[in-house]
Design a protein around this motif. Structure first.
Motif, mmCIF file in Angstrom:
data_model
loop_
_atom_site.group_PDB
_atom_site.id
_atom_site.type_symbol
_atom_site.label_atom_id
_atom_site.label_comp_id
_atom_site.label_asym_id
_atom_site.label_seq_id
_atom_site.Cartn_x
_atom_site.Cartn_y
_atom_site.Cartn_z
ATOM 1 N N SER A 1 -15.430 -34.122 2.766
ATOM 2 C CA SER A 1 -14.553 -35.291 2.532
ATOM 3 C C SER A 1 -15.099 -36.256 1.435
ATOM 4 N N ARG A 2 -14.085 -36.988 1.231
ATOM 5 C CA ARG A 2 -14.511 -37.894 0.261
ATOM 6 C C ARG A 2 -14.570 -39.305 0.924
ATOM 7 N N GLY A 3 -13.938 -39.618 1.888
ATOM 8 C CA GLY A 3 -13.957 -40.814 2.586
ATOM 9 C C GLY A 3 -15.218 -41.217 3.616
ATOM 10 N N ASP A 4 -15.039 -41.892 4.556
ATOM 11 C CA ASP A 4 -15.924 -41.954 5.438
ATOM 12 C C ASP A 4 -15.881 -41.040 6.531
ATOM 13 N N ARG A 5 -16.901 -40.345 6.782
ATOM 14 C CA ARG A 5 -17.066 -39.069 7.371
ATOM 15 C C ARG A 5 -16.688 -39.317 8.894
ATOM 16 N N SER A 6 -17.365 -40.749 9.326
ATOM 17 C CA SER A 6 -17.285 -40.835 10.792
ATOM 18 C C SER A 6 -15.957 -41.218 11.270
ATOM 19 N N ALA A 7 -15.487 -41.853 10.408
ATOM 20 C CA ALA A 7 -13.833 -42.383 10.816
ATOM 21 C C ALA A 7 -13.031 -41.107 10.827
ATOM 22 N N SER A 8 -13.433 -40.142 10.006
ATOM 23 C CA SER A 8 -12.273 -38.832 10.157
ATOM 24 C C SER A 8 -12.817 -37.951 10.957
ATOM 25 N N ARG A 9 -13.810 -38.022 11.615
ATOM 26 C CA ARG A 9 -14.341 -36.836 12.346
ATOM 27 C C ARG A 9 -13.623 -36.221 13.213
ATOM 28 N N GLN A 10 -12.743 -36.992 14.095
ATOM 29 C CA GLN A 10 -11.863 -36.319 15.152
ATOM 30 C C GLN A 10 -10.950 -35.534 14.599
ATOM 31 N N LYS A 11 -10.232 -36.219 13.613
ATOM 32 C CA LYS A 11 -9.195 -35.293 12.902
ATOM 33 C C LYS A 11 -9.708 -34.005 12.146
ATOM 34 N N ASP A 12 -11.104 -34.168 11.490
ATOM 35 C CA ASP A 12 -11.598 -32.964 11.005
ATOM 36 C C ASP A 12 -11.550 -31.869 11.981
ATOM 37 N N LEU A 13 -12.489 -32.457 13.212
ATOM 38 C CA LEU A 13 -12.562 -31.514 14.130
ATOM 39 C C LEU A 13 -11.195 -30.776 14.660
ATOM 40 N N ALA A 14 -10.248 -31.576 14.900
ATOM 41 C CA ALA A 14 -8.835 -31.138 15.467
ATOM 42 C C ALA A 14 -8.346 -29.923 14.379
ATOM 43 N N ALA A 15 -8.451 -30.607 13.102
ATOM 44 C CA ALA A 15 -7.893 -29.428 11.914
ATOM 45 C C ALA A 15 -8.496 -28.156 11.851
ATOM 46 N N LEU A 16 -9.911 -27.992 12.011
ATOM 47 C CA LEU A 16 -10.604 -26.818 12.231
ATOM 48 C C LEU A 16 -10.080 -26.090 13.523
ATOM 49 N N ALA A 17 -10.130 -26.805 14.480
ATOM 50 C CA ALA A 17 -9.597 -26.108 15.855
ATOM 51 C C ALA A 17 -8.460 -25.685 15.768
ATOM 52 N N ARG A 18 -7.466 -26.203 15.192
ATOM 53 C CA ARG A 18 -5.947 -25.822 14.945
ATOM 54 C C ARG A 18 -6.169 -24.497 14.040
ATOM 55 N N ALA A 19 -6.966 -24.347 13.214
ATOM 56 C CA ALA A 19 -7.182 -23.230 12.337
ATOM 57 C C ALA A 19 -7.674 -21.792 13.148
ATOM 58 N N GLY A 20 -8.011 -22.270 14.439
ATOM 59 C CA GLY A 20 -8.403 -21.203 15.219
ATOM 60 C C GLY A 20 -10.162 -21.030 15.473
ATOM 61 N N PHE A 21 -10.546 -21.731 14.991
ATOM 62 C CA PHE A 21 -12.114 -21.622 15.145
ATOM 63 C C PHE A 21 -12.594 -22.306 16.467
ATOM 64 N N SER A 22 -13.700 -21.573 17.047
ATOM 65 C CA SER A 22 -14.146 -22.161 18.282
ATOM 66 C C SER A 22 -14.660 -23.551 18.098
ATOM 67 N N ILE A 23 -14.731 -24.380 19.219
ATOM 68 C CA ILE A 23 -15.409 -25.713 19.084
ATOM 69 C C ILE A 23 -16.796 -25.826 18.926
ATOM 70 N N THR A 24 -17.608 -24.668 19.164
ATOM 71 C CA THR A 24 -19.133 -24.796 18.521
ATOM 72 C C THR A 24 -19.016 -24.524 17.075
ATOM 73 N N ILE A 25 -18.253 -23.724 16.564
ATOM 74 C CA ILE A 25 -18.404 -23.539 15.257
ATOM 75 C C ILE A 25 -17.860 -24.768 14.523
ATOM 76 N N VAL A 26 -16.654 -25.466 15.067
ATOM 77 C CA VAL A 26 -16.144 -26.464 14.391
ATOM 78 C C VAL A 26 -17.222 -27.587 14.301
ATOM 79 N N ARG A 27 -17.804 -28.027 15.447
ATOM 80 C CA ARG A 27 -18.943 -28.935 15.444
ATOM 81 C C ARG A 27 -19.835 -28.568 14.668
#
Length: 191
Positions: free
Chosen positions: A148-174
């Motif tokens: 990401s080009r912005g602040d990683r800590s501010a967008s962490r939850q959104k990033d986690l949710a985006a990959l989880a919606r793509a079908g990846f497991s939470i351990t892989i996403v984290r």
């Protein structure tokens, strides 16, 4: 001039009426479709059924009258090896994995195309390392986590949710989102 010809402009040619359905026409249509696209048997059946429905609607025929011809053409294509669901599933799954799709998304895509559920699960089955590599590709493409080009800590939850919606497991996403910087991840993918 036809109604559709009026909408497309004065110089447009008129819309051609669909041909009457014959077994020979269905075979030629199947061959023409399979020259351009790889498809499972269910997809070929849907394409030919649409052609039958369009022609029958135009000519005032019953589509059920052509069911035997449709079954015959599809079975001939399967019998000759032109249509192979196993080969299609493996090739499509490999393509989707290279694009960064999760195993769940690959299986869903294959079943939507008409591949049997068991065959789709078998073709999309990957180990954890391959799933992690696909998640990294997806994150890089979507510019999530370390990419990401912005602040990683501010967008962490959104990033986690985006990959989880793509079908990846939470351990892989984290592991991907909380992963190291881009250079560290580049060296991981090269090794």
């Amino acid at each position: 001039m036809t109604e559709q010809g009026d909408r497309r402009g004065q110089g447009a040619r008129p819309v051609r009426a669909p041909r009457r359905i014959t077994p020979d026409y269905l075979q030629r249509a199947a061959m023409h479709y399979l020259e351009r696209y790889s498809a499972p048997a269910a997809q070929l059946r849907r394409v030919l059924a649409r052609k039958i429905a369009l022609s029958c609607r135009h000519h005032g025929e019953d589509p059920a009258a052509h069911a035997a011809a449709l079954d015959d053409v599809v079975s001939r294509c399967v019998g000759s090896g032109l249509v192979d669901d196993q080969r299609f599933a493996e090739a499509r799954a490999a393509t989707l994995r290279r694009r960064g799709r999760s195993a769940r998304a690959v299986a869903a895509s294959l079943t939507a195309k008409g591949v049997g559920r068991e065959l789709a699960e078998e073709a999309s089955n990957v180990d954890e390392a391959e799933e992690l590599a696909a998640a990294r590709k997806a994150a890089r493409r979507k510019r999530l986590g370390p990419w990401s080009r912005g602040d990683r800590s501010a967008s962490r939850q959104k990033d986690l949710a985006a990959l989880a919606r793509a079908g990846f497991s939470i351990t892989i996403v984290r592991a991907v989102i909380d992963g190291a910087d881009d250079e560290d991840l580049e060296s991981d993918t090269r090794a």
